[in-house]
Design an enzyme around this catalytic site. Sequence first.
Site, PDB file in Angstrom:
ATOM      1  N   GLN A  73       0.963  -1.155  -0.013  1.00  0.00           N
ATOM      2  CA  GLN A  73      -0.031  -0.014  -0.088  1.00  0.00           C
ATOM      3  C   GLN A  73       0.904   1.175   0.147  1.00  0.00           C
ATOM      4  O   GLN A  73       1.776   1.309   0.893  1.00  0.00           O
ATOM      5  CB  GLN A  73      -1.136   0.101   1.229  1.00  0.00           C
ATOM      6  N   CYS A 103      -6.840   6.439   5.105  1.00  0.00           N
ATOM      7  CA  CYS A 103      -6.285   6.785   6.366  1.00  0.00           C
ATOM      8  C   CYS A 103      -6.388   8.173   6.868  1.00  0.00           C
ATOM      9  O   CYS A 103      -6.201   8.978   6.197  1.00  0.00           O
ATOM     10  CB  CYS A 103      -4.791   6.354   6.303  1.00  0.00           C
ATOM     11  N   LYS A 143      -8.040   1.762  -1.776  1.00  0.00           N
ATOM     12  CA  LYS A 143      -8.757   1.683  -0.483  1.00  0.00           C
ATOM     13  C   LYS A 143      -9.246   2.942  -0.158  1.00  0.00           C
ATOM     14  O   LYS A 143      -8.428   3.872   0.110  1.00  0.00           O
ATOM     15  CB  LYS A 143      -7.981   1.055   0.407  1.00  0.00           C
ATOM     16  N   ASN A 215     -14.795  -3.397   4.094  1.00  0.00           N
ATOM     17  CA  ASN A 215     -13.862  -3.179   5.331  1.00  0.00           C
ATOM     18  C   ASN A 215     -14.443  -2.650   6.474  1.00  0.00           C
ATOM     19  O   ASN A 215     -15.189  -1.782   6.146  1.00  0.00           O
ATOM     20  CB  ASN A 215     -12.402  -2.628   4.791  1.00  0.00           C
ATOM     21  N   GLY A 216     -14.265  -3.068   7.454  1.00  0.00           N
ATOM     22  CA  GLY A 216     -14.761  -2.238   8.745  1.00  0.00           C
ATOM     23  C   GLY A 216     -15.781  -3.251   9.710  1.00  0.00           C
ATOM     24  O   GLY A 216     -16.723  -3.502   9.201  1.00  0.00           O
ATOM     25  N   GLY A 237      -9.533  -6.162   9.534  1.00  0.00           N
ATOM     26  CA  GLY A 237      -8.283  -5.544  10.250  1.00  0.00           C
ATOM     27  C   GLY A 237      -8.028  -6.130  11.423  1.00  0.00           C
ATOM     28  O   GLY A 237      -7.353  -7.044  11.484  1.00  0.00           O
TER      29      GLY A 237
END
Length: 330
Positions: A73, A103, A143, A215-216, A237
């Site tokens: 990444q 992020c 992402k 995601n999450g 994650g």
Amino acid sequence: MTDKVKKEDLSMASRLSVAPMMDWTDRHCRYFHRLMSREALLYTEMVTAPALVRGRALHLLDYNPEEHPVAVQLGGSEPAELAAATKLCVAQGYDEVNLNVGCPSDRVQSGCFGAVLMKSPYLVADCVTAMLAVAGDVPVTVKCRIGVDDQEPAEVLPAFLARMRDAGVTRITVHARKAWLEGLSPKENRDIPPLDYDLVHEMKRAFPDLHLSINGGVQNLDVVEEELTHMDGVMVGRAAYHQPYDILGTADQRIFGRDADPLSRHDVALAMEGYIGRHIAAGGKLAQVTRHMLGLFAGQPGARRWKRVLSEGAHKDGAGFELVREALPR
């Protein structure tokens, strides 16, 4: 898999991926995770394009060949610099190059990359266009978040995905939370903004030609299996870090349909002996590896002692694999 992965195999691997996590998903962590799943896609910590291109910190791209399929990444917002960084990553043999548009940390914002880029979709499109131009057959992916600050996700996210698709990106992972760039810490941004899985599911219906992962907040493989009825992939994650065996230990059988029996937790720990021995022989410390192994027995008898023995002893001079054997639950 120890050789570079074909694009179609990489698409399959991304059915389950372990998220890039700063200070966590380093090469020691990824080697450990790979022992539990041969198939899941592993991501590096975020590496900034300036560090690679201006700082020539190429050691940040080091990885073990056993980690394939493995994606790097990148963080950045300058198209030419990201292209130069992408060339370095491709030359290093990574299977995928991913651009961080999710992020929310302060240091990421100050560098004008990460989630703040959700406000600049045209710039992101320029970045991925430049990256794709030099990536050859290596996929360039993104992402992102569903939005930031006061943006309306139902408006912003589909426009962002359309812009990425038009730029040539075919695979995107969506963290199903907003990011608040002011008022919430990076840690709070992982918990406080509510998850909106429904919106992300709707994006898959609206963009059937895109490979979309969610995601999450994914806590276990049951959730992964459920989400795969809606999405192409699921990225996990913190659960994959803190309870790695619960996520990865049987993933090859449940998510990828492999017949081979999984390693036991004990077998995974013992399989680290050669790697740890090589690391220490090269001048490394036991704790640099075992800090990623503390959650191996999460929820199992003996887990507390496992963590305590490793946490208290692995940093000491002369500590070696015998400490891991000592810590193993009886």
